[in-house]
Design a protein around this motif. Sequence first.
Motif, PDB file in Angstrom:
ATOM      1  N   SER A  22       0.987  -1.264   0.033  1.00 41.37           N
ATOM      2  CA  SER A  22      -0.075   0.093   0.135  1.00 41.37           C
ATOM      3  C   SER A  22       0.739   1.209   0.004  1.00 41.37           C
ATOM      4  CB  SER A  22      -0.823  -0.116   1.296  1.00 41.37           C
ATOM      5  OG  SER A  22      -0.260   0.130   2.515  1.00 41.37           O
ATOM      6  N   THR A  23       2.138   1.113   0.752  1.00 37.47           N
ATOM      7  CA  THR A  23       3.115   2.472   0.879  1.00 37.47           C
ATOM      8  C   THR A  23       3.330   2.823  -0.592  1.00 37.47           C
ATOM      9  OG1 THR A  23       4.903   1.476   1.539  1.00 37.47           O
ATOM     10  CG2 THR A  23       3.432   2.326   3.326  1.00 37.47           C
ATOM     11  N   ILE A  26       0.681   4.111  -2.726  1.00 36.05           N
ATOM     12  CA  ILE A  26       0.810   5.595  -2.197  1.00 36.05           C
ATOM     13  C   ILE A  26       1.792   6.391  -2.904  1.00 36.05           C
ATOM     14  CG2 ILE A  26       0.563   7.225  -0.218  1.00 36.05           C
ATOM     15  CD1 ILE A  26      -0.507   5.017   1.158  1.00 36.05           C
ATOM     16  N   THR A  72      10.394  -0.268   3.874  1.00 35.53           N
ATOM     17  CA  THR A  72       8.850  -0.352   4.115  1.00 35.53           C
ATOM     18  C   THR A  72       8.600  -1.485   4.964  1.00 35.53           C
ATOM     19  OG1 THR A  72       8.407   0.944   2.081  1.00 35.53           O
ATOM     20  CG2 THR A  72       6.451   0.014   3.321  1.00 35.53           C
ATOM     21  N   TYR A 130       3.807  12.449   2.693  1.00 32.72           N
ATOM     22  CA  TYR A 130       3.763  11.273   2.115  1.00 32.72           C
ATOM     23  C   TYR A 130       3.887  10.268   3.168  1.00 32.72           C
ATOM     24  CZ  TYR A 130       5.778   7.035   0.407  1.00 32.72           C
ATOM     25  OH  TYR A 130       5.986   5.608  -0.056  1.00 32.72           O
ATOM     26  N   GLN A 131       4.861  10.511   4.121  1.00 34.77           N
ATOM     27  CA  GLN A 131       4.950   9.478   5.058  1.00 34.77           C
ATOM     28  C   GLN A 131       3.561   9.338   6.246  1.00 34.77           C
ATOM     29  OE1 GLN A 131       7.536   7.272   5.462  1.00 34.77           O
ATOM     30  NE2 GLN A 131       8.597   7.879   3.504  1.00 34.77           N
ATOM     31  N   CYS A 134       1.084   7.187   4.565  1.00 30.71           N
ATOM     32  CA  CYS A 134       1.826   5.881   4.695  1.00 30.71           C
ATOM     33  C   CYS A 134       1.434   5.295   6.041  1.00 30.71           C
ATOM     34  CB  CYS A 134       3.152   5.883   4.209  1.00 30.71           C
ATOM     35  SG  CYS A 134       3.420   5.949   2.284  1.00 30.71           S
ATOM     36  N   TYR A 135       1.975   5.875   6.994  1.00 32.40           N
ATOM     37  CA  TYR A 135       1.780   5.457   8.273  1.00 32.40           C
ATOM     38  C   TYR A 135       0.457   5.186   8.867  1.00 32.40           C
ATOM     39  CZ  TYR A 135       6.590   4.609   9.420  1.00 32.40           C
ATOM     40  OH  TYR A 135       7.918   4.564   9.321  1.00 32.40           O
ATOM     41  N   THR A 137      -2.053   4.597   6.667  1.00 27.60           N
ATOM     42  CA  THR A 137      -2.727   3.593   6.024  1.00 27.60           C
ATOM     43  C   THR A 137      -2.270   2.301   6.585  1.00 27.60           C
ATOM     44  OG1 THR A 137      -2.848   5.087   4.003  1.00 27.60           O
ATOM     45  CG2 THR A 137      -3.115   2.721   3.820  1.00 27.60           C
TER      46      THR A 137
END
Length: 148
Positions: A22-23, A26, A72, A130-131, A134-135, A137
């Motif tokens: 997923s990351t 993204i 990741t 972005y991070q 990601c975190y 999600t």
Amino acid sequence: MLIGPNTFCGVNPWAVLVASVSTMVIGFLWYSRILFARPWMRLMGYDPDDKAKLAEMQKGAGKLYGITFVATVISAVVLAKLIDLTSVNTVLYGMKVGFFIWLGFVATVQLTGALFTRQPIKLFLINAGYQLVCYMTMGAILAKWPHP
């Protein structure tokens, strides 16, 4: 012993894999022309219209994506273990754990790096944003996916 036989108990490898993928998805969207590619490239000192330079950058991208994916996976495993230790099992609380990990560790480290390298604030915001996504999600996925 820091890492023992029970270190990864409670960590679902499938959830870790999905969270990691997923990351990457993204990232492909975040740094695409749809969202932040042009401003990010300008802030990094690249000309987004220089086709030759873009093609040259893309040649070495496979290795970078591979290393990024490994990083990741490591982040997802650690986040999964923290979620397991806190008994979080809802999307909202998983997102909260992801947010606080981002706030306490990721954003602060990125901010320090941005300050000392005199990075433009907009570049910091693009990368840190972005991070954050990601975190949050990953936290949602890892919390909601059934733990072993």
